[in-house]
Design a protein around this motif. Structure first.
Motif, PDB file in Angstrom:
ATOM      1  N   VAL A  62     -10.156  -1.626  -7.817  1.00  0.00           N
ATOM      2  CA  VAL A  62      -8.938  -2.270  -8.318  1.00  0.00           C
ATOM      3  C   VAL A  62      -7.704  -1.612  -7.714  1.00  0.00           C
ATOM      4  N   LYS A  63      -7.670  -0.285  -7.734  1.00  0.00           N
ATOM      5  CA  LYS A  63      -6.513   0.416  -7.185  1.00  0.00           C
ATOM      6  C   LYS A  63      -6.376   0.159  -5.685  1.00  0.00           C
ATOM      7  N   VAL A  64      -7.493   0.179  -4.992  1.00  0.00           N
ATOM      8  CA  VAL A  64      -7.462  -0.051  -3.542  1.00  0.00           C
ATOM      9  C   VAL A  64      -7.001  -1.470  -3.254  1.00  0.00           C
ATOM     10  N   LYS A  65      -7.541  -2.439  -3.994  1.00  0.00           N
ATOM     11  CA  LYS A  65      -7.133  -3.834  -3.809  1.00  0.00           C
ATOM     12  C   LYS A  65      -5.648  -3.999  -4.090  1.00  0.00           C
ATOM     13  N   LYS A  66      -5.167  -3.364  -5.161  1.00  0.00           N
ATOM     14  CA  LYS A  66      -3.755  -3.454  -5.508  1.00  0.00           C
ATOM     15  C   LYS A  66      -2.896  -2.818  -4.414  1.00  0.00           C
ATOM     16  N   MET A  67      -3.332  -1.663  -3.910  1.00  0.00           N
ATOM     17  CA  MET A  67      -2.584  -1.006  -2.840  1.00  0.00           C
ATOM     18  C   MET A  67      -2.534  -1.889  -1.598  1.00  0.00           C
ATOM     19  N   ILE A  68      -3.645  -2.530  -1.268  1.00  0.00           N
ATOM     20  CA  ILE A  68      -3.673  -3.407  -0.099  1.00  0.00           C
ATOM     21  C   ILE A  68      -2.759  -4.606  -0.302  1.00  0.00           C
ATOM     22  N   LYS A  69      -2.830  -5.213  -1.483  1.00  0.00           N
ATOM     23  CA  LYS A  69      -1.958  -6.354  -1.770  1.00  0.00           C
ATOM     24  C   LYS A  69      -0.487  -5.940  -1.715  1.00  0.00           C
ATOM     25  N   ASP A  70      -0.168  -4.787  -2.308  1.00  0.00           N
ATOM     26  CA  ASP A  70       1.210  -4.290  -2.267  1.00  0.00           C
ATOM     27  C   ASP A  70       1.655  -4.029  -0.833  1.00  0.00           C
ATOM     28  N   LEU A  71       0.754  -3.472  -0.040  1.00  0.00           N
ATOM     29  CA  LEU A  71       1.068  -3.197   1.368  1.00  0.00           C
ATOM     30  C   LEU A  71       1.310  -4.499   2.129  1.00  0.00           C
ATOM     31  N   ILE A  72       0.496  -5.512   1.858  1.00  0.00           N
ATOM     32  CA  ILE A  72       0.684  -6.813   2.510  1.00  0.00           C
ATOM     33  C   ILE A  72       2.025  -7.409   2.125  1.00  0.00           C
ATOM     34  N   VAL A  73       2.363  -7.334   0.833  1.00  0.00           N
ATOM     35  CA  VAL A  73       3.659  -7.855   0.376  1.00  0.00           C
ATOM     36  C   VAL A  73       4.795  -7.100   1.052  1.00  0.00           C
ATOM     37  N   LYS A  74       4.668  -5.779   1.113  1.00  0.00           N
ATOM     38  CA  LYS A  74       5.712  -4.965   1.746  1.00  0.00           C
ATOM     39  C   LYS A  74       5.848  -5.320   3.224  1.00  0.00           C
ATOM     40  N   LEU A  75       4.718  -5.489   3.914  1.00  0.00           N
ATOM     41  CA  LEU A  75       4.755  -5.841   5.333  1.00  0.00           C
ATOM     42  C   LEU A  75       5.346  -7.231   5.546  1.00  0.00           C
ATOM     43  N   MET A  76       5.030  -8.167   4.653  1.00  0.00           N
ATOM     44  CA  MET A  76       5.607  -9.512   4.759  1.00  0.00           C
ATOM     45  C   MET A  76       7.117  -9.461   4.546  1.00  0.00           C
ATOM     46  N   GLU A  77       7.563  -8.683   3.561  1.00  0.00           N
ATOM     47  CA  GLU A  77       8.997  -8.537   3.328  1.00  0.00           C
ATOM     48  C   GLU A  77       9.668  -7.886   4.535  1.00  0.00           C
ATOM     49  N   GLN A  78       9.017  -6.889   5.078  1.00  0.00           N
ATOM     50  CA  GLN A  78       9.550  -6.202   6.253  1.00  0.00           C
ATOM     51  C   GLN A  78       9.617  -7.151   7.449  1.00  0.00           C
ATOM     52  N   THR A  79       8.582  -7.976   7.618  1.00  0.00           N
ATOM     53  CA  THR A  79       8.558  -8.951   8.703  1.00  0.00           C
ATOM     54  C   THR A  79       9.682  -9.969   8.531  1.00  0.00           C
ATOM     55  N   ASN A  80       9.870 -10.437   7.306  1.00  0.00           N
ATOM     56  CA  ASN A  80      10.949 -11.392   7.041  1.00  0.00           C
ATOM     57  C   ASN A  80      12.311 -10.762   7.299  1.00  0.00           C
TER      58      ASN A  80
END
Length: 126
Positions: A62-80
Motif C-alpha cells: 500500500v505504501k509503495v503503491k501510494k508513493m508511486i501514485k504520488d510520484l506519478i502525480v508529482k511528475l505530471m504536475e512537473q511536466t505540465n
C-alpha cells in the motif's frame, strides 16, 4: 518447513498456479491466498502461517503503491509546469524577435532620415 510449504507445486484443475489465473483480480488472488494460509495454519497448528495470513490481510505494498501514485502525480504536475514554461518562453521569444525586427526597421528608417536631413542641411549651408 515454511519455505517448502510456500513452494507447493500443486496446480489447479486448469494446470495453472494460484497467481497465474487469467483475469484474477488482485483482491481475488489475495483472498484465495489468505484462505489457503488460514486453512494450512489451522490444519498444521502453525502460528507462523497464522501470522503470515494476518499480514496478508494488510496489503504490504500500500505504501509503495501510494508513493508511486504520488510520484506519478508529482511528475505530471512537473511536466505540465514545464510545458507551461516552455509555451511562455516560446511566446516571449517570438514576441521579442518581432520587436527586434520592428525596432531594427525603425532604426534604419531613422538613420535614412538623419542622413537625408544632414545632406539637406549641408546643401543649405553651402
Amino acid at each position: 518447513y515454511l519455505p517448502a510449504l510456500l513452494q507447493v507445486p500443486k496446480k489447479n484443475r486448469h494446470g495453472r498456479a494460484l497467481v497465474q489465473q487469467p483475469h484474477s483480480s488482485d483482491a481475488e488472488v489475495r483472498r484465495r491466498a489468505l484462505e489457503f494460509l488460514q486453512g494450512r495454519a489451522k490444519r498444521l497448528g502453525s502460528t507462523y502461517l497464522a501470522m503470515a495470513a494476518a499480514h496478508l490481510v494488510n496489503d504490504p505494498f500500500v505504501k509503495v503503491k501510494k508513493m508511486i501514485k504520488d510520484l506519478i502525480v508529482k511528475l505530471m504536475e512537473q511536466t505540465n509546469a514545464e510545458a507551461d514554461e516552455h509555451a511562455y518562453c516560446t511566446t516571449e521569444l517570438a514576441t521579442n524577435k518581432e520587436t527586434r525586427t520592428n525596432k531594427a526597421a525603425e532604426v534604419e528608417e531613422l538613420t535614412a532620415t538623419v542622413e537625408k536631413l544632414t545632406a539637406e542641411s549641408a546643401q543649405l549651408a553651402s
